[in-house]
Design a protein around this motif. Structure first.
Motif, short mmCIF file in Angstrom:
data_model
loop_
_atom_site.label_atom_id
_atom_site.label_comp_id
_atom_site.label_asym_id
_atom_site.label_seq_id
_atom_site.Cartn_x
_atom_site.Cartn_y
_atom_site.Cartn_z
N SER A 104 0.89 -1.21 0.05
CA SER A 104 0.04 0.10 -0.12
C SER A 104 1.07 1.48 0.00
CB SER A 104 -0.74 0.22 1.23
OG SER A 104 -1.69 -0.98 1.15
N LEU A 105 2.18 1.19 0.14
CA LEU A 105 3.07 2.43 0.34
C LEU A 105 3.70 2.28 -1.24
CD1 LEU A 105 4.50 2.26 3.55
CD2 LEU A 105 3.10 4.04 2.91
N ASN A 106 3.92 3.44 -1.86
CA ASN A 106 4.55 3.34 -3.13
C ASN A 106 6.08 3.20 -3.03
OD1 ASN A 106 5.42 4.14 -5.67
ND2 ASN A 106 4.05 5.89 -6.07
N PRO A 107 6.55 2.16 -3.69
CA PRO A 107 7.80 1.82 -3.46
C PRO A 107 9.05 2.73 -3.94
CG PRO A 107 6.75 0.41 -5.26
CD PRO A 107 5.73 1.33 -4.43
N VAL A 108 8.47 3.74 -4.71
CA VAL A 108 9.71 4.53 -5.33
C VAL A 108 9.65 6.04 -5.00
CG1 VAL A 108 9.74 3.32 -7.61
CG2 VAL A 108 8.25 5.33 -7.33
N LEU A 109 8.85 6.22 -3.84
CA LEU A 109 8.53 7.43 -3.25
C LEU A 109 9.13 7.33 -1.85
CD1 LEU A 109 5.39 8.96 -4.57
CD2 LEU A 109 7.42 9.22 -5.44
N THR A 110 9.91 8.44 -1.03
CA THR A 110 10.35 8.24 0.06
C THR A 110 8.85 8.39 1.00
OG1 THR A 110 10.51 10.73 0.03
CG2 THR A 110 12.37 9.68 -0.38
N ILE A 111 9.21 8.23 2.14
CA ILE A 111 8.09 8.10 3.28
C ILE A 111 7.55 9.52 3.49
CG2 ILE A 111 7.78 7.72 5.63
CD1 ILE A 111 7.78 5.11 4.08
N SER A 112 8.57 10.54 3.70
CA SER A 112 8.28 11.80 3.97
C SER A 112 7.44 12.29 2.80
CB SER A 112 9.43 12.74 4.19
OG SER A 112 10.02 13.04 2.94
N ARG A 113 7.78 12.04 1.53
CA ARG A 113 6.88 12.34 0.45
C ARG A 113 5.45 12.02 0.51
NH1 ARG A 113 5.86 16.00 -1.70
NH2 ARG A 113 4.57 15.69 -3.62
N ASP A 151 13.86 10.16 5.00
CA ASP A 151 14.10 10.05 3.35
C ASP A 151 14.30 8.66 3.01
OD1 ASP A 151 13.66 12.85 2.94
OD2 ASP A 151 15.49 13.18 4.03
N ASP A 152 13.75 7.46 4.17
CA ASP A 152 14.09 6.23 3.56
C ASP A 152 12.76 6.05 2.65
OD1 ASP A 152 16.27 5.92 4.85
OD2 ASP A 152 15.55 4.78 6.52
N TYR A 153 13.12 4.86 2.07
CA TYR A 153 11.99 4.28 1.04
C TYR A 153 11.31 3.25 1.83
CZ TYR A 153 13.95 7.05 -2.62
OH TYR A 153 14.38 7.79 -3.40
N PRO A 154 10.04 2.95 1.49
CA PRO A 154 9.35 1.80 2.16
C PRO A 154 10.04 0.51 2.20
CG PRO A 154 7.93 2.80 0.61
CD PRO A 154 9.19 3.61 0.51
N HIS A 155 10.87 0.22 1.34
CA HIS A 155 11.35 -1.25 1.40
C HIS A 155 12.55 -1.28 2.46
CE1 HIS A 155 14.52 0.75 -1.08
NE2 HIS A 155 15.14 0.05 -0.50
N GLN A 156 12.82 -0.17 3.14
CA GLN A 156 13.80 0.13 4.31
C GLN A 156 13.13 -0.08 5.71
OE1 GLN A 156 15.16 3.46 2.10
NE2 GLN A 156 17.37 2.68 2.71
N PHE A 157 11.80 -0.33 5.62
CA PHE A 157 11.02 -0.53 6.86
C PHE A 157 10.40 -1.80 6.98
CE2 PHE A 157 11.08 4.03 6.22
CZ PHE A 157 10.88 4.44 7.43
N SER A 158 10.33 -2.46 8.35
CA SER A 158 9.45 -3.55 8.37
C SER A 158 8.15 -3.59 8.25
CB SER A 158 9.77 -4.24 9.70
OG SER A 158 9.22 -3.45 10.73
N GLY A 159 7.40 -4.68 8.32
CA GLY A 159 6.13 -4.63 7.72
C GLY A 159 4.88 -3.94 9.12
N GLY A 160 5.72 -3.90 10.35
CA GLY A 160 4.83 -3.46 11.23
C GLY A 160 5.14 -1.75 11.16
N MET A 161 6.43 -1.28 10.89
CA MET A 161 6.81 -0.17 10.51
C MET A 161 6.07 0.52 9.57
SD MET A 161 8.75 1.19 13.00
CE MET A 161 9.15 0.37 14.39
N ARG A 162 5.93 -0.15 8.55
CA ARG A 162 5.05 0.36 7.42
C ARG A 162 3.58 0.70 7.73
NH1 ARG A 162 6.84 -2.92 2.20
NH2 ARG A 162 8.90 -3.59 2.92
N GLN A 163 3.07 -0.20 8.55
CA GLN A 163 1.80 0.11 8.98
C GLN A 163 1.63 1.06 10.02
OE1 GLN A 163 -0.76 -0.31 7.67
NE2 GLN A 163 -2.02 -2.18 8.15
N ARG A 164 2.73 1.19 10.66
CA ARG A 164 2.85 2.83 11.27
C ARG A 164 2.89 3.90 10.57
NH1 ARG A 164 4.51 1.86 17.09
NH2 ARG A 164 4.61 -0.50 17.18
N VAL A 165 3.58 3.67 9.36
CA VAL A 165 3.76 4.93 8.43
C VAL A 165 2.19 5.03 7.97
CG1 VAL A 165 4.71 5.56 6.23
CG2 VAL A 165 6.15 4.43 7.89
N MET A 166 1.69 3.92 7.62
CA MET A 166 0.26 4.26 7.10
C MET A 166 -0.55 4.71 7.68
SD MET A 166 -0.41 2.91 3.94
CE MET A 166 -2.02 2.72 3.74
#
Lengths: 376, 306
Positions: A104-113, A151-166
């Protein structure tokens, strides 16, 4: 009584496929007060996610379409809005957390973006303000050293961390309502608990209304004030969370409760599944939609569909869609812990499923998606 | 990153060596030699021997190869057998034209294929989509020399709209550029369409819509960047296609580039010309591929070039 935030009336969402019209959501009515939390529970393909997507008008069109009903959010009918008005609500007043944080996160854009995008759009922040706010949000959802990870990309986060980002993304514009569609299904159990805690605390802190969609009654237990159980595109039972667990009134809910593993159960005790398959939503059964799988069925169930009605020996706002538990029904006094229904009926259901050709078994298991495109 | 680039650049050397070895062997194994006797060249045997000795082709082939490589390393590409001028000069004369033609064609190909592919994906299964698929299919299936001859016949010979011999004015460039761009453009259209179709069905596109972004920002900001990753990888091979395509196109339209020179030199068994042009093309293709790999890493943060 608090102000009504969301009032959904007789919502119908259908998918027009080659095999026929799929009645994914078929006359769903519910409401939500500001700051309230609601659980929408049911197995795959019962219309939970489609209901949520309908609220934001995110149904892929074609093949999907909301054919009937009204969705009044904050005094305005979402279904009567033009595209610009709907966009003004999406992400701003209603935000959504999706099931799979991996995709659900775009793999080519940074988290902050990805987070600041909504801030710039809805709250008219400039780049540096949005960046500052993004750091705060990431801190809030418990991402360690948020400043560095911005400025990290989604693939640098774990699943739980990505859900936190969401979740940070969903919270970014202080929405009045958050739709969380199976937010923990893709995560392992420990992380699941952490994410649920986080959601619960944030909902309390920001007084955000929540709709938590899940197939797992265990997940909603400690999270929501009210629960609506869905089956075959319809709501089949509505109750307070405590009431639903203490005094469930629909045989489908009984089945769901029986299939939750318990810690205090004897090790060898087997979980009791709900026999049979979810209904085919292209040609649903004419009577009660649960009738073909119900262990307590009677002839009336096959003939006429019951209304969602209040129950005699339950709290006043407890409603169920079942002939058996309604006034004068044969299940009013049934204790679902003791009587698991007619075993001959269970055998019958098992046999019916076994006799089905392999292909039709898949029907209704998944919510209908747009047909795969011929990719060249 | 820098180490990666250096390693890739160093790898060019052995590759070039093998390209040279294979080309040299094949060229010399092909029947005939540059100075064969024929009606136009009724030379006596002793004079032929003298010429062969002068150009060093009386030696055994392995010796000739070692000599050639030695000269090459000293920067001497040799003399053209048929024109009697240094190969460097001849290539220098044509390379500008060929490069111009190639770059123009690449720009034209990208300029029509990427928008066409995107629109085609967004309007999937509409007449517009079918039209673009038709164009793409025609572009990939009909060989460029057929298209070239067709256009020469219609636009050039019959309607006299465009000149079809030579090079210089923009009118001269229209047909060769278009014909050269057609095949890679058609291929890129299909790739763009397919990867765009995949991208717009992804969950993150739904997430972007759920944020309330305009459809345009969703497509350009979220879907397109993902969709272009596979497209970028195709541009490398497409460049190779442009180069090999230009042999035919330059010959057909009589464009004074090195593609035409190459074809002529093969017919004439002009060994030094064959060698130099082949090596030059090999070099260009390898540089194109390295560039694509680097760009790929920049486009997709998940790929680490190392």
């Amino acid at each position: 009584m608090a102000q009504q935030l969301l009032d959904v009336k007789d919502l119908h969402t259908q998918f027009f496929t080659r095999d026929g019209v799929v009645h994914a959501v078929d006359g769903v009515t519910f409401h939500l007060e500001a700051g309230e939390t609601l659980g929408l529970v049911g197995e795959s393909g019962c219309g939970k996610s489609v209901t949520a997507l309908s609220l934001m008008r995110l149904i892929p069109q074609p093949p999907g379409r909301i054919t009937e009903g009204s969705i009044v959010f904050d005094g305005q009918d979402v279904l009567k809005m033009d595209d610009d008005e709907v966009r003004g609500i999406r992400g701003n007043n209603i935000a959504m957390i999706f099931q799979d944080p991996m995709t659900s996160l775009n793999p080519v854009l940074t988290i902050s973006r990805q987070i600041s995008e909504a801030l710039e759009l809805h709250l008219k922040m400039d780049k540096s303000e949005a960046r500052k706010r993004t750091i705060e949000l990431l801190d809030l959802v418990g991402i360690p050293s948020a400043k560095k990870r911005l400025d990290d990309y989604p693939h640098q986060f774990s699943g739980g961390m990505r859900q936190r980002v969401m979740i940070a993304m969903a919270l970014s514009c202080n929405p009045k309502l958050i739709l969380a569609d199976e937010p923990t299904t893709a995560l392992d159990v420990t992380i699941q608990a952490q994410i649920l805690d986080l959601l619960k605390n944030l909902a309390r802190e920001f007084r955000t209304a929540f709709i938590l969609i899940t197939h797992d009654l265990g997940v909603v237990a400690g999270m929501t004030q009210r629960i609506h159980v869905m089956y075959g595109g319809k709501i089949v039972e509505k109750a307070d969370t405590a009431e639903l667990f203490a005094n469930p009134k629909m045989p489908y809910t009984w089945g769901l409760l029986r299939s939750i593993p318990r810690l205090d159960e004897h090790r060898k005790a087997k979980l009791v599944p709900i026999e049979g398959l979810p209904p085919d939503l292209i040609a649903p059964p004419p009577g009660c939609r649960f009738e073909p799988r119900c262990q307590y069925r009677r002839d009336v169930c096959k003939e006429k569909e019951p209304e969602l009605k209040r129950i005699p020996n339950a709290k006043p706002d407890h409603e169920a869609r079942c002939w058996g538990t309604q006034e004068g029904g044969w299940l009013v006094d049934t204790d679902w812990h003791r009587e698991i229904g007619d075993t001959r009926v269970i055998e019958e259901i098992k046999k019916e499923v076994a006799d089905l050709p392999a292909e039709t078994k898949k029907d209704g298991e998944e919510p209908p998606l747009p047909p795969p495109s011929p990719v060249n | 990153m820098l180490r990666y680039v250096i390693r890739r650049l160093l790898l060019i050397i052995p590759t070039m060596f093998f390209v040279a070895l294979i080309t040299f062997s094949l060229a010399h194994l092909a029947p005939g030699s540059p100075f064969d006797r024929n009606e136009n060249r009724p030379l006596p045997q002793e004079q032929l021997d003298k010429i062969n000795r002068y150009y060093g082709i009386d030696q055994p082939i392995p010796v000739q190869f070692v000599d050639y490589i030695g000269n090459l390393l000293r920067g001497d590409l040799g003399l053209s057998f048929t024109r009697g001028r240094p190969v460097v000069d001849l290539i220098g004369q044509g390379i500008g034209t060929t490069a111009q033609l190639g770059v123009q064609a690449l720009i034209v190909a990208l300029a029509f294929s990427i928008p066409l592919g995107i629109v085609s994906a967004l309007k999937q299964n509409t007449p517009l989509d079918y039209l673009s698929l038709l164009i793409a299919t025609i572009g990939t299936t009909i060989p460029s020399f057929v298209t070239a001859i067709f256009l020469i016949y219609v636009l050039g010979a019959s309607l006299h709209l465009l000149p079809f011999v030579g090079w210089g004015t923009w009118q001269h460039m229209v047909m060769p550029t278009f014909v050269l761009a057609l095949a890679p453009g058609a291929f890129l259209t299909r790739i763009t369409r397919a990867s765009m179709l995949e991208a717009i069905r992804q969950d993150y596109v739904r997430t972007a819509r759920a944020k309330g972004l305009r459809e345009q920002s969703v497509i350009v900001g979220h879907a397109l960047k993902n969709a272009l990753i596979p497209v970028a990888t195709i541009i490398g091979p497409a460049t190779a296609g442009l180069i090999t395509g230009s042999f035919i196109i330059e010959s057909l339209f009589n464009v004074p580039g090195i593609g035409r020179l190459y074809v002529i030199s093969i017919n004439q068994r002009d060994y030094p010309m064959i060698m130099s042009t082949t090596l030059l093309y090999a070099f260009v293709i390898m540089i194109a591929n390295i560039t694509v790999d680097i760009v790929y890493g920049a486009l997709d943060p998940r790929i680490k070039v190392s």
